[in-house]
Design an enzyme around this catalytic site. Sequence first.
Site, PDB file in Angstrom:
ATOM      1  N   VAL A  73      -2.654  -6.716   3.953  1.00 49.58           N
ATOM      2  CA  VAL A  73      -3.260  -7.745   3.093  1.00 49.58           C
ATOM      3  C   VAL A  73      -2.416  -9.018   3.073  1.00 49.58           C
ATOM      4  CG1 VAL A  73      -4.514  -6.142   1.594  1.00 49.58           C
ATOM      5  CG2 VAL A  73      -2.169  -6.829   0.988  1.00 49.58           C
ATOM      6  N   TYR A 163       7.948  -7.608  -9.049  1.00 47.65           N
ATOM      7  CA  TYR A 163       6.666  -6.944  -9.334  1.00 47.65           C
ATOM      8  C   TYR A 163       6.031  -7.519 -10.613  1.00 47.65           C
ATOM      9  CZ  TYR A 163       3.622  -2.797 -10.049  1.00 47.65           C
ATOM     10  OH  TYR A 163       2.567  -1.930 -10.236  1.00 47.65           O
ATOM     11  N   LYS A 167       2.537  -9.482 -10.712  1.00 48.65           N
ATOM     12  CA  LYS A 167       1.422  -8.942 -11.508  1.00 48.65           C
ATOM     13  C   LYS A 167       0.967  -9.957 -12.560  1.00 48.65           C
ATOM     14  CE  LYS A 167       0.687  -4.871  -9.662  1.00 48.65           C
ATOM     15  NZ  LYS A 167      -0.454  -4.770  -8.723  1.00 48.65           N
TER      16      LYS A 167
HETATM   17  N1  LIG Z   1       0.868   4.168 -10.401  1.00 44.78           N
HETATM   18  C1  LIG Z   1       1.058   3.464 -11.490  1.00 44.78           C
HETATM   19  O1  LIG Z   1       1.595   3.949 -12.506  1.00 44.78           O
HETATM   20  C2  LIG Z   1       0.597   2.024 -11.547  1.00 44.78           C
HETATM   21  C3  LIG Z   1       0.742   1.348 -12.779  1.00 44.78           C
HETATM   22  C4  LIG Z   1       0.337   0.023 -12.864  1.00 44.78           C
HETATM   23  C5  LIG Z   1      -0.212  -0.607 -11.759  1.00 44.78           C
HETATM   24  N2  LIG Z   1      -0.322   0.069 -10.581  1.00 44.78           N
HETATM   25  C6  LIG Z   1      -0.883  -0.675  -9.448  1.00 44.78           C
HETATM   26  O2  LIG Z   1      -1.996   0.032  -8.921  1.00 44.78           O
HETATM   27  C7  LIG Z   1      -2.093  -0.191  -7.522  1.00 44.78           C
HETATM   28  C8  LIG Z   1      -2.137   1.138  -6.773  1.00 44.78           C
HETATM   29  O3  LIG Z   1      -0.922   1.834  -6.987  1.00 44.78           O
HETATM   30  P1  LIG Z   1      -0.754   3.379  -6.649  1.00 44.78           P
HETATM   31  O4  LIG Z   1       0.045   3.954  -7.753  1.00 44.78           O
HETATM   32  O5  LIG Z   1      -2.058   3.981  -6.293  1.00 44.78           O
HETATM   33  O6  LIG Z   1       0.206   3.276  -5.386  1.00 44.78           O
HETATM   34  P2  LIG Z   1       0.186   4.008  -3.957  1.00 44.78           P
HETATM   35  O7  LIG Z   1       1.502   3.736  -3.345  1.00 44.78           O
HETATM   36  O8  LIG Z   1      -0.254   5.422  -4.109  1.00 44.78           O
HETATM   37  O9  LIG Z   1      -0.961   3.218  -3.165  1.00 44.78           O
HETATM   38  C9  LIG Z   1      -0.797   1.910  -2.702  1.00 44.78           C
HETATM   39  C10 LIG Z   1      -1.458   1.802  -1.341  1.00 44.78           C
HETATM   40  O10 LIG Z   1      -1.350   0.449  -0.875  1.00 44.78           O
HETATM   41  C11 LIG Z   1      -1.110   0.492   0.518  1.00 44.78           C
HETATM   42  N3  LIG Z   1      -0.466  -0.768   0.934  1.00 44.78           N
HETATM   43  C12 LIG Z   1       0.778  -1.185   0.650  1.00 44.78           C
HETATM   44  N4  LIG Z   1       1.035  -2.363   1.230  1.00 44.78           N
HETATM   45  C13 LIG Z   1      -0.090  -2.723   1.887  1.00 44.78           C
HETATM   46  C14 LIG Z   1      -0.459  -3.854   2.654  1.00 44.78           C
HETATM   47  N5  LIG Z   1       0.410  -4.852   2.885  1.00 44.78           N
HETATM   48  N6  LIG Z   1      -1.712  -3.900   3.163  1.00 44.78           N
HETATM   49  C15 LIG Z   1      -2.586  -2.910   2.955  1.00 44.78           C
HETATM   50  N7  LIG Z   1      -2.284  -1.789   2.245  1.00 44.78           N
HETATM   51  C16 LIG Z   1      -1.054  -1.703   1.713  1.00 44.78           C
HETATM   52  C17 LIG Z   1      -0.201   1.693   0.706  1.00 44.78           C
HETATM   53  O11 LIG Z   1      -0.188   2.146   2.052  1.00 44.78           O
HETATM   54  C18 LIG Z   1      -0.788   2.681  -0.291  1.00 44.78           C
HETATM   55  O12 LIG Z   1      -1.733   3.554   0.302  1.00 44.78           O
HETATM   56  C19 LIG Z   1      -0.908  -1.083  -7.144  1.00 44.78           C
HETATM   57  O13 LIG Z   1      -1.294  -2.431  -7.127  1.00 44.78           O
HETATM   58  C20 LIG Z   1       0.061  -0.834  -8.268  1.00 44.78           C
HETATM   59  O14 LIG Z   1       0.943  -1.910  -8.418  1.00 44.78           O
HETATM   60  C21 LIG Z   1       0.063   1.356 -10.442  1.00 44.78           C
END
Ligand SMILES: NC(=O)c1ccc[n+]([C@@H]2O[C@H](COP(=O)([O-])OP(=O)(O)OC[C@H]3O[C@@H](n4cnc5c(N)ncnc54)[C@H](O)[C@@H]3O)[C@@H](O)[C@H]2O)c1
Length: 343
Positions: A73, A163, A167
Amino acid sequence: MGRLDGKVALVTGGGGGIGRGVAKLMAREGAAVVVNDLGVTVTGEGADTTPAQKVVNEITADGGQAAANYSSVTDYDQVGVMIEQAVKTFGSIDIVVNIAGILRDRMIFNMSEAEWDAVVAVHLKGTFNTCRHASARFREQKWGRFINFASVSAWGSPGQPNYGAAKHGILGFTLTLANSMAKYNVTANSIVPGFVATRMTDSTPRGQMVLQQTGRTLSEASKGTEVDPENVAPIVTYLATPEASYINGQFIGIQGYTLNLYSHAEAVRILQGTHRWGSAELFDLFPKTLSAGLTPPPLPPKPGEEAPKRRTQLLQEDKSSWQEIAPGVKYWRWQEYFETKRG
Ligand SMILES: NC(=O)c1ccc[n+]([C@@H]2O[C@H](COP(=O)([O-])OP(=O)(O)OC[C@H]3O[C@@H](n4cnc5c(N)ncnc54)[C@H](O)[C@@H]3O)[C@@H](O)[C@H]2O)c1
């Protein structure tokens, strides 16, 4: 009949964690889904086509329509190709969900420039890239949905300056989208998750404790529980539907089975002058007005200590302020906020 029949969605980061659940539910609701995932580690290293392809296989095995995309992305031109892929394969692009994310946590005084740049590139620039390319088509077709993932870390998580800033940037960016695209029947909203058990949280102290106690990662141990990443998908899918057309420029929080609506920043005290502030005047009046009673932000709690409660949390402790509105569903709203600000 699905609630997203005939729509085409791009879900970035759709190969794992929260994104996988969103891609699968949107497909089950009838959307054709481009599942984008670069297949990197939590810190953004490597590349692997397996995660995106696996989710596409799961969707098609379930009778849905999906295509994989393996680009980053962060690459503006490749994201243009990603949007074109949706249009060429499925006929349009109607919904963009920005979920791709990485972490490179470090205290500000130890953070390298590369750690800052990498995290801002994936979250903030990545969100710009998809929205920029899709917006031209949304404007033309006079319909579209942007759903951008923020995080409670945007409120100031101490060890995540990159981060947290990215965000918070996504929240500001989402508001500009909401304001500029509303006249084209396009909405833009942000999801603000709290703690969700994915590989992203496996390395947190809570994740390590679960690993020590159970021998399983937190994300494995949490399947079917409140912090299962699939629990995030329904609210994202709802915001993408035609029925959600009046929900624009909102930040929706989710923690487990609890959803919340955030307020927008508003001036809460105003000091109005008629001339440039003189220093003596400011030293006299500022402490009596705008900064009266302010306390420094609380330090993060030490291990074992409880975090200090926010004002709204204290108000929520009054049980009579909650209403049971459906079996097993309680509703609370900040009475004072709605009475004084929204009538
Ligand atoms: N898990 C949590 O507690 C939490 C809390 C708040 C926000 N978030 C946000 O939710 C979203 C998903 O997080 P998650 O916990 O499912 O994480 P995750 O690591 O399980 O999934 C993230 C996915 O993004 C993909 N990715 C990373 N860089 C990329 C790039 N440059 N291009 C395309 N794909 C890419 C990764 O390969 C991965 O599959 C993120 O934006 C994260 O910041 C997560």
